[in-house]
Design an enzyme around this catalytic site. Structure first.
Site, PDB file in Angstrom:
ATOM      1  N   HIS A  75      -5.562   1.841  -2.687  1.00 30.95           N
ATOM      2  CA  HIS A  75      -4.315   2.206  -3.351  1.00 30.95           C
ATOM      3  C   HIS A  75      -3.850   1.051  -4.222  1.00 30.95           C
ATOM      4  CE1 HIS A  75      -2.912   5.637  -0.454  1.00 30.95           C
ATOM      5  NE2 HIS A  75      -4.153   5.764  -0.835  1.00 30.95           N
ATOM      6  N   LYS A 297       3.291  -3.845   8.086  1.00 20.84           N
ATOM      7  CA  LYS A 297       2.933  -5.240   8.340  1.00 20.84           C
ATOM      8  C   LYS A 297       2.323  -5.512   9.714  1.00 20.84           C
ATOM      9  CE  LYS A 297       3.859  -6.826   4.450  1.00 20.84           C
ATOM     10  NZ  LYS A 297       2.628  -6.856   3.661  1.00 20.84           N
TER      11      LYS A 297
END
Length: 392
Positions: A75, A297
């Site tokens: 992406h 994260k």
């Protein structure tokens, strides 16, 4: 009780523990890894699926596997959707990096296969795990065959998740903890449907946050903001899709729908503990910190910890200087707090807060306009999302 000896004992056979074991093997350092979960349990637990550029390089360059590149989905940006309009953040244009959509279960499978191929000592399905750091670092457990085992080592690593027994083994008063619980959660579900969009779409609406994510060309994962007390059994497919539609559809954009499976409610918490080391025991990944999923994260932080920890371990085992172990927290914690801020920022920018005033709502819209309408604002999001450089 049978006693084994190794250089590094690792509690936790998730991606953090297995990656550390793999890196140590490449450095000629033996280890033993244990986990109370079976291989199947770890491999079938749905987790986040976005890997930073640095995480991808670590997997490929260290020889784990190139599946993330050949089978993952690169992406080059994400979409922020608000006021019914899509605003794309172009990572490649802004910072020259990308992220990869590659499920954490696949990361685990790649690592587990590599450790098995390399003859790694990884033991799944153990029970009664305990650790000892008073004298020589050691972990004790009952293996899957019912045998009592004690593993003595030069270092003990806690990569055993947010309920870490290793973290709890720190003496009272040694650690400081920071904790935040958010007043909302995500209702997540899988759907057998074509992709609604080729990239992730983070949506802010008057009805609350929603996220469009992907897994494969025919299987997608989606989320919407809900109460932490929400019960999955109260939501049938019609109600789930109605909630997603009112948050996402509009101005020519419409979700592609299909049968739903794997629904769950994911609470939002932030947690950090420091130091991440006591004597010859060190923590990595969720054992030391957790973040909300908004900034993608969690897994990336764990792999970043392991990269730094591997360097500290190899240096310590080479010359016996424990000062390098003390530096581990300082090197890792800077990135941890950056990730905490980014996750908090993304969360508060996109979610609807209970009791929000008209001022709060308009300020939130102004923040989104600033990020999407300014190259500098967009670049901050792009840099943080794709991952910071490692501190030296």
């Amino acid at each position: 009780m049978k006693t084994l000896r190794t250089r590094v004992a690792i509690v936790g056979a998730g991606p953090a523990g297995l990656m550390l074991s793999h890196l140590l093997h490449r450095s000629g350092i033996d280890s033993v890894v244990v986990d109370h979960r079976t291989h199947e349990q770890i491999a079938t637990t749905i987790r986040a699926g976005i890997l930073e550029a640095g995480s991808v390089r670590l997997l490929v360059d260290s020889g784990v596997s190139d599946h993330v590149v050949t089978e993952g989905d690169r992406h080059d940006g994400v979409v922020l959707r608000f006021d019914g309009e899509n605003h794309r953040i172009d990572f490649q244009d802004l910072v020259g990096e990308s992220v990869w959509l590659y499920p954490q279960t696949d990361v685990f499978l790649d690592l587990a296969a590599r450790r098995k191929a390399d003859g790694g000592d990884v033991r799944y399905g153990v029970s009664d795990t305990r650790v000892d750091i008073v004298d020589r670092p050691a972990m004790m457990f009952t293996d899957s065959d019912g045998a009592a085992i004690r593993v003595e080592a030069e270092l003990l690593i806690g990569a055993d998740g947010s309920h870490s027994i290793c973290r709890r083994a720190f003496p009272p008063g040694i650690r400081t903890e920071w904790f935040r619980e958010y007043p909302f959660a995500w209702f997540g579900f899988l759907t057998e449907a074509p992709q609604s969009h080729p990239e992730l779409v983070y949506t802010r609406s008057a009805h609350g946050f929603a996220l469009i994510s992907q897994r494969t060309p025919t299987m997608q994962r989606m989320y919407f903001q809900c109460s932490p007390d929400e019960r999955v059994e109260d939501w049938d497919e019609d109600r789930i899709w109605a909630e997603m539609r009112k948050r996402v559809n509009g101005n020519g954009f419409a979700l592609k729908e299909g049968p739903i499976s794997g629904a769950m409610v994911l609470p939002f918490r932030s947690f950090v503990t420091a130091p991440m080391r006591h004597r010859r025991m060190l923590l990595a990944g969720d054992a030391a910190h957790t973040v909300p999923p908004t900034g993608a994260k969690g897994l990336n932080l764990a792999l970043a910890d392991v990269r730094v920890l591997h360097e500290a371990i190899t240096e310590f085992l080479a010359d016996g200087n424990e000062d390098v172990l003390g530096v581990y927290t300082d090197r890792a914690i800077d990135r941890v707090w950056k990730a905490q801020h980014f996750s908090y920022w993304m969360t508060t920018m996109l979610h609807s807060a209970a009791g929000a005033t008209a001022f709060d709502i308009e300020r939130q819209r102004g923040e989104l306009s600033l990020v999407t309408g300014s190259r500098h604002g967009a670049a901050y999001l792009a840099e943080a999302y794709t991952g910071w450089q490692h501190s030296k």
